[in-house]
Design a protein around this motif. Structure first.
Motif, mmCIF file in Angstrom:
data_model
loop_
_atom_site.group_PDB
_atom_site.id
_atom_site.type_symbol
_atom_site.label_atom_id
_atom_site.label_comp_id
_atom_site.label_asym_id
_atom_site.label_seq_id
_atom_site.Cartn_x
_atom_site.Cartn_y
_atom_site.Cartn_z
ATOM 1 N N TRP A 93 -5.619 0.510 2.518
ATOM 2 C CA TRP A 93 -5.479 1.670 1.637
ATOM 3 C C TRP A 93 -6.823 2.304 1.300
ATOM 4 C CZ3 TRP A 93 -4.696 2.524 -4.125
ATOM 5 C CH2 TRP A 93 -3.957 3.676 -4.363
ATOM 6 N N LEU A 94 -7.595 1.685 0.410
ATOM 7 C CA LEU A 94 -8.820 2.319 -0.080
ATOM 8 C C LEU A 94 -9.842 2.556 1.028
ATOM 9 C CD1 LEU A 94 -9.308 0.419 -3.463
ATOM 10 C CD2 LEU A 94 -8.428 2.740 -3.111
ATOM 11 N N GLY A 95 -9.934 1.642 1.984
ATOM 12 C CA GLY A 95 -10.895 1.822 3.070
ATOM 13 C C GLY A 95 -10.654 3.106 3.852
ATOM 14 N N PHE A 96 -9.381 3.464 4.025
ATOM 15 C CA PHE A 96 -9.058 4.676 4.774
ATOM 16 C C PHE A 96 -9.367 5.939 3.980
ATOM 17 C CE2 PHE A 96 -6.485 1.710 7.264
ATOM 18 C CZ PHE A 96 -6.791 2.137 8.545
ATOM 19 N N PHE A 97 -9.416 5.847 2.646
ATOM 20 C CA PHE A 97 -9.793 7.009 1.856
ATOM 21 C C PHE A 97 -11.169 7.502 2.309
ATOM 22 C CE2 PHE A 97 -7.133 6.961 -2.259
ATOM 23 C CZ PHE A 97 -6.025 6.455 -1.593
ATOM 24 N N ALA A 98 -12.105 6.552 2.406
ATOM 25 C CA ALA A 98 -13.463 6.906 2.816
ATOM 26 C C ALA A 98 -13.546 7.169 4.321
ATOM 27 C CB ALA A 98 -14.421 5.781 2.430
ATOM 28 N N THR A 136 9.064 -0.658 6.352
ATOM 29 C CA THR A 136 8.295 -1.804 5.875
ATOM 30 C C THR A 136 8.956 -2.530 4.704
ATOM 31 O OG1 THR A 136 6.944 -0.320 4.487
ATOM 32 C CG2 THR A 136 6.117 -0.842 6.688
ATOM 33 N N LEU A 137 9.595 -1.798 3.786
ATOM 34 C CA LEU A 137 10.181 -2.464 2.620
ATOM 35 C C LEU A 137 11.327 -3.408 2.991
ATOM 36 C CD1 LEU A 137 10.170 0.192 -0.265
ATOM 37 C CD2 LEU A 137 8.901 -1.958 -0.138
ATOM 38 N N PRO A 138 12.350 -2.964 3.721
ATOM 39 C CA PRO A 138 13.402 -3.916 4.086
ATOM 40 C C PRO A 138 12.905 -5.003 5.024
ATOM 41 C CG PRO A 138 13.775 -1.790 5.140
ATOM 42 C CD PRO A 138 12.679 -1.593 4.155
ATOM 43 N N TRP A 139 11.920 -4.668 5.868
ATOM 44 C CA TRP A 139 11.400 -5.653 6.803
ATOM 45 C C TRP A 139 10.702 -6.789 6.064
ATOM 46 C CZ3 TRP A 139 8.149 -3.979 11.704
ATOM 47 C CH2 TRP A 139 8.016 -5.080 12.559
ATOM 48 N N TRP A 165 0.313 9.393 3.330
ATOM 49 C CA TRP A 165 1.539 9.910 3.944
ATOM 50 C C TRP A 165 2.004 9.017 5.084
ATOM 51 C CZ3 TRP A 165 4.773 12.722 1.620
ATOM 52 C CH2 TRP A 165 4.387 13.734 0.732
ATOM 53 N N MET A 166 1.058 8.432 5.826
ATOM 54 C CA MET A 166 1.452 7.472 6.867
ATOM 55 C C MET A 166 2.239 6.312 6.259
ATOM 56 S SD MET A 166 -1.782 6.849 9.353
ATOM 57 C CE MET A 166 -2.906 8.163 9.810
ATOM 58 N N LEU A 167 1.691 5.753 5.184
ATOM 59 C CA LEU A 167 2.308 4.579 4.562
ATOM 60 C C LEU A 167 3.655 4.915 3.932
ATOM 61 C CD1 LEU A 167 -0.964 3.198 2.993
ATOM 62 C CD2 LEU A 167 0.405 2.005 4.708
ATOM 63 N N VAL A 168 3.744 6.093 3.325
ATOM 64 C CA VAL A 168 5.002 6.489 2.683
ATOM 65 C C VAL A 168 6.092 6.720 3.727
ATOM 66 C CG1 VAL A 168 6.114 8.342 1.365
ATOM 67 C CG2 VAL A 168 3.932 7.395 0.593
ATOM 68 N N ALA A 225 0.826 -1.204 0.000
ATOM 69 C CA ALA A 225 0.000 0.000 0.000
ATOM 70 C C ALA A 225 0.867 1.263 0.000
ATOM 71 C CB ALA A 225 -0.929 -0.001 1.214
ATOM 72 N N GLY A 226 2.045 1.194 0.621
ATOM 73 C CA GLY A 226 2.942 2.340 0.621
ATOM 74 C C GLY A 226 3.469 2.659 -0.774
ATOM 75 N N LEU A 227 3.796 1.631 -1.550
ATOM 76 C CA LEU A 227 4.254 1.865 -2.921
ATOM 77 C C LEU A 227 3.140 2.477 -3.771
ATOM 78 C CD1 LEU A 227 6.285 -1.419 -3.517
ATOM 79 C CD2 LEU A 227 7.189 0.872 -3.087
ATOM 80 N N LEU A 228 1.924 2.002 -3.585
ATOM 81 C CA LEU A 228 0.789 2.594 -4.290
ATOM 82 C C LEU A 228 0.589 4.053 -3.866
ATOM 83 C CD1 LEU A 228 -1.738 -0.374 -4.063
ATOM 84 C CD2 LEU A 228 -0.533 0.398 -6.104
ATOM 85 N N SER A 229 0.850 4.313 -2.587
ATOM 86 C CA SER A 229 0.672 5.673 -2.072
ATOM 87 C C SER A 229 1.668 6.643 -2.694
ATOM 88 C CB SER A 229 0.818 5.678 -0.546
ATOM 89 O OG SER A 229 -0.196 4.910 0.057
ATOM 90 N N VAL A 230 2.885 6.186 -2.946
ATOM 91 C CA VAL A 230 3.877 7.047 -3.595
ATOM 92 C C VAL A 230 3.351 7.512 -4.947
ATOM 93 C CG1 VAL A 230 6.177 7.107 -4.628
ATOM 94 C CG2 VAL A 230 5.853 6.026 -2.406
#
Length: 326
Positions: free
Chosen positions: A258-263, A223-226, A214-217, A76-81
């Motif tokens: 991701w999408l759920g938090f948009f709403a 998260t990525l190396p983990w 922004w939280m995810l980014v 979700a972080g990569l999508l957020s970027v």
């Protein structure tokens, strides 16, 4: 001599009309916030069953729970970027970064981690009852954080809801609490903190979808190396996981994370945290209903009774009057 009469300007209809228009606009925003909150809750309702589907049970493990918890945030972080770049989202201001960090600790790390390990050992139906306490927990965190003054009966309802959740866990555990129940309660507390923190950011003018992005980014350097390390360590388990488990992982990554938090965050900002969080009442029932066809679980009378009792305390507590900031 003619006495001058005091000048009394005629009452202008503009001010009452403007006030009425403002009230109507506020009511429309509140209704829209409620519906957005409901949409978010319905998307979140599948989180517990889909997490169980992705990770499997103790007797039939699928994807490792830590991979599900951290991998969903990384994807979700990569999508957020990409989303933040495409929408040219403004960067958070200095004072907003600590609030983003606190909120991310709750919804990016806390809830997925605790709930992911919990549903490896208890069924999704069981977890849905425990997490049914989340609306009252969110309201309680909101009241403390925003320094509001709920009626004393609100706090009595909160204590009663906690007692019911603990009693249900003990009944299901044969007279004792299971470690998974503690994890679920920790997940509830984490989500409540993350929800209120995100709602505060949205209320400050940050768009709801930008809040979660922004939280995810900001968490990507963790998260990525983990998740890469988890993948290297559990490569065999990832390769052996069924397609259904990967489907569950895709859902919690794209929708739950991701999408759920948009709403959800936009709904909380538009309709108010204490009011909109009430729509979470439908979440445990939607989760339980979804767990039956998705996971082959069953609903028994004890589970339904406790779920109704927990939701009853939430409903009563949410109706208690709330005073302004201290």
């Amino acid at each position: 001599m003619r006495t001058a009469l005091p000048l009394c300007p005629p009452t202008s209809p503009v001010l009452p009309a403007a006030a009425a228009a403002a009230a109507q606009a506020a009511a429309r925003a509140a209704r829209r916030g409620w519906w957005l909150g409901l949409a978010g809750v319905l998307m979140f309702a599948l989180s517990i069953p889909m997490t169980r589907l992705a990770g499997g049970g103790a007797a039939d493990p699928q994807l490792p729970p830590d991979f599900v918890a951290i991998g969903r945030a990384a994807l979700a972080g990569l999508l957020s970027v990409a989303y933040l770049a495409a929408t040219r989202a403004p960067r958070p201001r200095g004072a907003q970064w600590p609030l983003l960090a606190v909120s991310a600790a709750g919804v990016v790390f806390g809830f997925p981690w605790f709930s992911g390990w919990a549903v490896r050992h208890v069924e999704a139906v069981h977890a849905a009852v425990i997490t049914g306490f989340l609306p009252l927990a969110t309201a309680a965190v909101g009241a403390l954080w925003l320094r509001q003054r709920p009626a004393p009966a609100f706090w009595w309802c909160t204590l009663l809801g906690c007692a019911l959740v603990v009693a249900f866990a003990a009944v299901q555990g044969g007279g004792r609490l299971q470690p998974a129940d503690g994890l679920l309660l920790a997940a509830v507390g984490s989500a409540a903190v993350g929800y209120v923190g995100g709602a505060r950011l949205a209320a400050q003018g940050m768009r709801g979808e930008h809040v979660i992005c922004w939280m995810l980014v900001m968490c990507l350097p963790i998260t990525l190396p983990w998740v890469a390390a988890i993948g290297l360590r559990h490569g065999d388990a990832l390769a052996a996981a069924r397609p259904a488990a990967w489907g569950g992982f895709a859902y919690v990554s794209l929708v739950s994370m991701w999408l759920g938090f948009f709403a959800w965050y936009r709904g909380l900002a538009m309709g108010g945290t204490l009011r909109v969080s009430q729509v979470q009442l439908v979440q445990p029932f939607a989760s339980m209903v979804a767990a039956v066809p998705l996971l082959g679980e069953r609903l028994d009378a004890v589970t339904i009774v406790f779920a109704l009792a927990v939701i009853g305390t939430v409903l009563v507590g949410k109706r208690m009057p709330v005073g302004g900031p201290r």
